[in-house]
Design a protein around this motif. Sequence first.
Motif, PDB file in Angstrom:
ATOM      1  N   LEU A  49       0.787  -1.225   0.000  1.00  0.00           N
ATOM      2  CA  LEU A  49       0.000   0.000   0.000  1.00  0.00           C
ATOM      3  C   LEU A  49       0.818   1.273   0.000  1.00  0.00           C
ATOM      4  CD1 LEU A  49      -2.955  -0.793   2.414  1.00  0.00           C
ATOM      5  CD2 LEU A  49      -2.918  -0.795  -0.063  1.00  0.00           C
ATOM      6  N   ILE A  50       2.118   1.177   0.157  1.00  0.00           N
ATOM      7  CA  ILE A  50       2.926   2.393   0.317  1.00  0.00           C
ATOM      8  C   ILE A  50       2.776   3.352  -0.858  1.00  0.00           C
ATOM      9  CG2 ILE A  50       5.279   3.284   0.570  1.00  0.00           C
ATOM     10  CD1 ILE A  50       5.891   0.769   2.248  1.00  0.00           C
ATOM     11  N   PRO A  51       2.898   2.915  -2.135  1.00  0.00           N
ATOM     12  CA  PRO A  51       2.716   3.871  -3.234  1.00  0.00           C
ATOM     13  C   PRO A  51       1.317   4.491  -3.257  1.00  0.00           C
ATOM     14  CG  PRO A  51       3.815   1.895  -4.016  1.00  0.00           C
ATOM     15  CD  PRO A  51       3.334   1.590  -2.632  1.00  0.00           C
ATOM     16  N   ALA A  52       0.280   3.670  -3.025  1.00  0.00           N
ATOM     17  CA  ALA A  52      -1.088   4.198  -3.004  1.00  0.00           C
ATOM     18  C   ALA A  52      -1.273   5.163  -1.828  1.00  0.00           C
ATOM     19  CB  ALA A  52      -2.094   3.056  -2.908  1.00  0.00           C
ATOM     20  N   PHE A  53      -0.699   4.806  -0.698  1.00  0.00           N
ATOM     21  CA  PHE A  53      -0.776   5.679   0.482  1.00  0.00           C
ATOM     22  C   PHE A  53      -0.152   7.045   0.197  1.00  0.00           C
ATOM     23  CE2 PHE A  53       1.582   7.331   4.176  1.00  0.00           C
ATOM     24  CZ  PHE A  53       0.549   7.560   5.061  1.00  0.00           C
ATOM     25  N   ASN A  54       1.046   7.024  -0.388  1.00  0.00           N
ATOM     26  CA  ASN A  54       1.733   8.290  -0.683  1.00  0.00           C
ATOM     27  C   ASN A  54       0.963   9.153  -1.673  1.00  0.00           C
ATOM     28  OD1 ASN A  54       3.845   7.664   1.038  1.00  0.00           O
ATOM     29  ND2 ASN A  54       5.084   6.703  -0.562  1.00  0.00           N
ATOM     30  N   ALA A  55       0.210   8.504  -2.580  1.00  0.00           N
ATOM     31  CA  ALA A  55      -0.552   9.249  -3.596  1.00  0.00           C
ATOM     32  C   ALA A  55      -2.000   9.500  -3.170  1.00  0.00           C
ATOM     33  CB  ALA A  55      -0.529   8.480  -4.917  1.00  0.00           C
ATOM     34  N   HIS A  56      -2.376   9.077  -1.940  1.00  0.00           N
ATOM     35  CA  HIS A  56      -3.728   9.273  -1.395  1.00  0.00           C
ATOM     36  C   HIS A  56      -4.799   8.662  -2.289  1.00  0.00           C
ATOM     37  CE1 HIS A  56      -2.102  11.896   1.712  1.00  0.00           C
ATOM     38  NE2 HIS A  56      -1.447  12.535   0.770  1.00  0.00           N
ATOM     39  N   ALA A  60      -7.395   7.123   3.421  1.00  0.00           N
ATOM     40  CA  ALA A  60      -6.401   7.855   4.210  1.00  0.00           C
ATOM     41  C   ALA A  60      -6.932   8.185   5.601  1.00  0.00           C
ATOM     42  CB  ALA A  60      -6.001   9.142   3.489  1.00  0.00           C
ATOM     43  N   ASN A  61      -8.196   8.602   5.678  1.00  0.00           N
ATOM     44  CA  ASN A  61      -8.798   8.986   6.951  1.00  0.00           C
ATOM     45  C   ASN A  61     -10.225   8.483   7.011  1.00  0.00           C
ATOM     46  OD1 ASN A  61      -6.612  10.872   8.011  1.00  0.00           O
ATOM     47  ND2 ASN A  61      -7.060  11.822   6.039  1.00  0.00           N
ATOM     48  N   LYS A  62     -10.724   8.274   8.226  1.00  0.00           N
ATOM     49  CA  LYS A  62     -12.121   7.885   8.402  1.00  0.00           C
ATOM     50  C   LYS A  62     -12.658   8.548   9.663  1.00  0.00           C
ATOM     51  CE  LYS A  62     -11.293   3.658  11.078  1.00  0.00           C
ATOM     52  NZ  LYS A  62     -11.457   2.198  11.164  1.00  0.00           N
ATOM     53  N   LYS A  63     -13.976   8.554   9.797  1.00  0.00           N
ATOM     54  CA  LYS A  63     -14.597   9.174  10.956  1.00  0.00           C
ATOM     55  C   LYS A  63     -14.302   8.367  12.217  1.00  0.00           C
ATOM     56  CE  LYS A  63     -18.443  11.169   8.343  1.00  0.00           C
ATOM     57  NZ  LYS A  63     -19.925  11.180   8.140  1.00  0.00           N
ATOM     58  N   PRO A  64     -14.078   9.048  13.341  1.00  0.00           N
ATOM     59  CA  PRO A  64     -13.821   8.329  14.599  1.00  0.00           C
ATOM     60  C   PRO A  64     -15.009   7.440  14.974  1.00  0.00           C
ATOM     61  CG  PRO A  64     -13.302  10.668  14.804  1.00  0.00           C
ATOM     62  CD  PRO A  64     -14.009  10.502  13.504  1.00  0.00           C
ATOM     63  N   ASN A  65     -14.703   6.320  15.636  1.00  0.00           N
ATOM     64  CA  ASN A  65     -15.729   5.365  16.029  1.00  0.00           C
ATOM     65  C   ASN A  65     -15.492   4.979  17.478  1.00  0.00           C
ATOM     66  OD1 ASN A  65     -17.288   2.944  16.395  1.00  0.00           O
ATOM     67  ND2 ASN A  65     -17.346   2.708  14.168  1.00  0.00           N
ATOM     68  N   SER A  66     -16.577   4.865  18.235  1.00  0.00           N
ATOM     69  CA  SER A  66     -16.422   4.506  19.654  1.00  0.00           C
ATOM     70  C   SER A  66     -15.795   3.122  19.810  1.00  0.00           C
ATOM     71  CB  SER A  66     -17.779   4.555  20.352  1.00  0.00           C
ATOM     72  OG  SER A  66     -18.693   3.670  19.726  1.00  0.00           O
ATOM     73  N   LYS A  67     -16.113   2.217  18.873  1.00  0.00           N
ATOM     74  CA  LYS A  67     -15.470   0.904  18.865  1.00  0.00           C
ATOM     75  C   LYS A  67     -14.263   0.983  17.933  1.00  0.00           C
ATOM     76  CE  LYS A  67     -19.552  -1.867  19.920  1.00  0.00           C
ATOM     77  NZ  LYS A  67     -20.412  -3.001  19.489  1.00  0.00           N
ATOM     78  N   CYS A  68     -13.167   1.479  18.477  1.00  0.00           N
ATOM     79  CA  CYS A  68     -12.039   1.828  17.616  1.00  0.00           C
ATOM     80  C   CYS A  68     -11.245   0.628  17.118  1.00  0.00           C
ATOM     81  CB  CYS A  68     -11.110   2.812  18.314  1.00  0.00           C
ATOM     82  SG  CYS A  68     -10.382   2.166  19.822  1.00  0.00           S
ATOM     83  N   VAL A  69     -11.326  -0.534  17.781  1.00  0.00           N
ATOM     84  CA  VAL A  69     -10.569  -1.702  17.338  1.00  0.00           C
ATOM     85  C   VAL A  69     -11.220  -2.279  16.083  1.00  0.00           C
ATOM     86  CG1 VAL A  69      -9.819  -4.042  17.905  1.00  0.00           C
ATOM     87  CG2 VAL A  69      -9.737  -2.246  19.644  1.00  0.00           C
ATOM     88  N   VAL A  70     -10.444  -2.372  14.989  1.00  0.00           N
ATOM     89  CA  VAL A  70     -10.989  -2.919  13.741  1.00  0.00           C
ATOM     90  C   VAL A  70     -10.558  -4.358  13.498  1.00  0.00           C
ATOM     91  CG1 VAL A  70     -11.149  -0.661  12.627  1.00  0.00           C
ATOM     92  CG2 VAL A  70      -9.065  -2.028  12.345  1.00  0.00           C
ATOM     93  N   GLY A  71      -9.420  -4.764  14.045  1.00  0.00           N
ATOM     94  CA  GLY A  71      -8.945  -6.106  13.760  1.00  0.00           C
ATOM     95  C   GLY A  71      -7.926  -6.599  14.758  1.00  0.00           C
ATOM     96  N   ILE A  72      -7.799  -7.910  14.809  1.00  0.00           N
ATOM     97  CA  ILE A  72      -6.798  -8.570  15.653  1.00  0.00           C
ATOM     98  C   ILE A  72      -5.982  -9.481  14.747  1.00  0.00           C
ATOM     99  CG2 ILE A  72      -6.392 -10.061  17.640  1.00  0.00           C
ATOM    100  CD1 ILE A  72      -9.240  -9.287  18.603  1.00  0.00           C
ATOM    101  N   ALA A  73      -4.723  -9.146  14.544  1.00  0.00           N
ATOM    102  CA  ALA A  73      -3.845  -9.929  13.681  1.00  0.00           C
ATOM    103  C   ALA A  73      -2.850 -10.693  14.535  1.00  0.00           C
ATOM    104  CB  ALA A  73      -3.109  -9.013  12.702  1.00  0.00           C
ATOM    105  N   SER A  74      -2.341 -11.775  13.982  1.00  0.00           N
ATOM    106  CA  SER A  74      -1.370 -12.565  14.739  1.00  0.00           C
ATOM    107  C   SER A  74      -0.421 -13.268  13.789  1.00  0.00           C
ATOM    108  CB  SER A  74      -2.082 -13.596  15.616  1.00  0.00           C
ATOM    109  OG  SER A  74      -2.872 -14.464  14.815  1.00  0.00           O
ATOM    110  N   ASP A  75       0.742 -13.578  14.285  1.00  0.00           N
ATOM    111  CA  ASP A  75       1.729 -14.314  13.508  1.00  0.00           C
ATOM    112  C   ASP A  75       2.655 -15.032  14.474  1.00  0.00           C
ATOM    113  OD1 ASP A  75       2.834 -15.235  11.196  1.00  0.00           O
ATOM    114  OD2 ASP A  75       3.774 -13.347  10.585  1.00  0.00           O
ATOM    115  N   SER A  76       3.074 -16.232  14.097  1.00  0.00           N
ATOM    116  CA  SER A  76       4.006 -16.986  14.935  1.00  0.00           C
ATOM    117  C   SER A  76       5.362 -17.054  14.238  1.00  0.00           C
ATOM    118  CB  SER A  76       3.456 -18.390  15.204  1.00  0.00           C
ATOM    119  OG  SER A  76       3.174 -19.044  13.985  1.00  0.00           O
TER     120      SER A  76
END
Length: 448
Positions: free
Chosen positions: A261-268, A288-304
């Motif tokens: 996502l870095i190139p897309a991020f830099n170009a918005h 790039a930005n979104k409205k604040p949400n009271s339930k701010c956690v969007v995901g739980i990622a993991s790796d071993s």
Amino acid sequence: MKVAKFGGSSVADANQFRKVGNIIKEDDSRKLIVVSAPGKRHEHDVKMTDLLIRLGNAYVKDEKYKSYLITIMDRFSKIISELKLSDQLTKEIEDKLHSIMTSDLAYDDMLNCFKAVGEDSSAKILSAYLQSLGIDAKYVNPKDAGIIVKNDPCGAQLLPESFEAIYELRQEKGILVIPGFFGYTTDGILATFSRGGSDITGSIIAAGVKAELYENFTDVDSVYSVNPSIINNPKEIKVLTYREMRELSYAGFSVFHDEALIPAFNAHIPVCIKNTNNPSAPGTMIVANKKPNSKCVVGIASDSGFSSFYISKFLMNRELGFGRKLFQILEEEEVSFEHAPSGIDDMSIIIRDSQLTEEKEAIIVERFNKELQADIVTVHRDLALIMIVGEGMKETIGMAQTATRALGEAKVNIEMINQGSSEVSMMFGIKSNDLHRAIKSLYNAFFE
């Protein structure tokens, strides 16, 4: 103008190519198409790129390689014949493989050329198939597209001047089909991005042509809040920010390559993840930005697959240059670190197991003891990392309390925690055999 990238599952066989053709026909604004190499057709199948790597390794080591060549050509031939395309296309792919074998390229350059055949062939097949449907489409080689890179052991890196050349693609008529995963150096040498790099190509093209949207087609309807192999029917994520996706993709989310996502991020440029098998589903938007949400956690990622060095030394915090000397040892031993939580007298350095052989571990421990005069140096293996991700976590009271209580209820011991270094994530290190139990408890705490 939209850029659409189709992953390996989207071009795994002739039927998937037909779905891709229908998706392209449905929207006239999909002008630039990036494709991966054919992926798995079923659970026990082998990805085309893996077959090409085996072929390349066997050939350069002068081992038996013809069985790999036959398997590769049979698969391409089947796709081409089922799409009712010219046999000349099959011959062109086979000739390409033989030309690599008879070249005088250096070892690494030859392996890169073998690996790139998957994406290159997918692009040629798709452009020919679109033409057979009466669509004005053509194959564009990455060199002609302007993807100029510098070679790097960790994967090719795009040169900034490439964007000006890529922008010229806007002037081309019809649909352009570009292979992902590789570019060319200024000397004309083919160089591949790190594995999964077709996502990088798609993002680069989207940024270069200043697309209104970058669509990434895969085999899921959206990004999920947690790994579906751990939690049944997890909640879908409708909107993510770039920073959230970056954290999630780094820590085990397989939808996106963590550099993609870095190139897309830099170009918005907004990104939409969609399903080739269900293209009408809205998918997940990455913005790039979104409205604040009271339930701010969007995901739980993991790796071993992590280990950590624990270094303790009394008055470490007062010793000038301690951190510099420590990281210089890692640099000289060619080991990169993932995280480095620290206290006043101790520090933990988290490293991926893939970098840490037993010999390398022994050398680093010896150097830490000798050159840093450490009081204690220990190594902890079989670690897993859990990343709880969401914009606004830093300003939301009780996030750490909720997480640690959930882990406590699951009887999971926390080996390390790192919260302050990121505004959008909180990291926990635990033992790998506790991972599934920890994820289930955290998901219940934050999403149920």
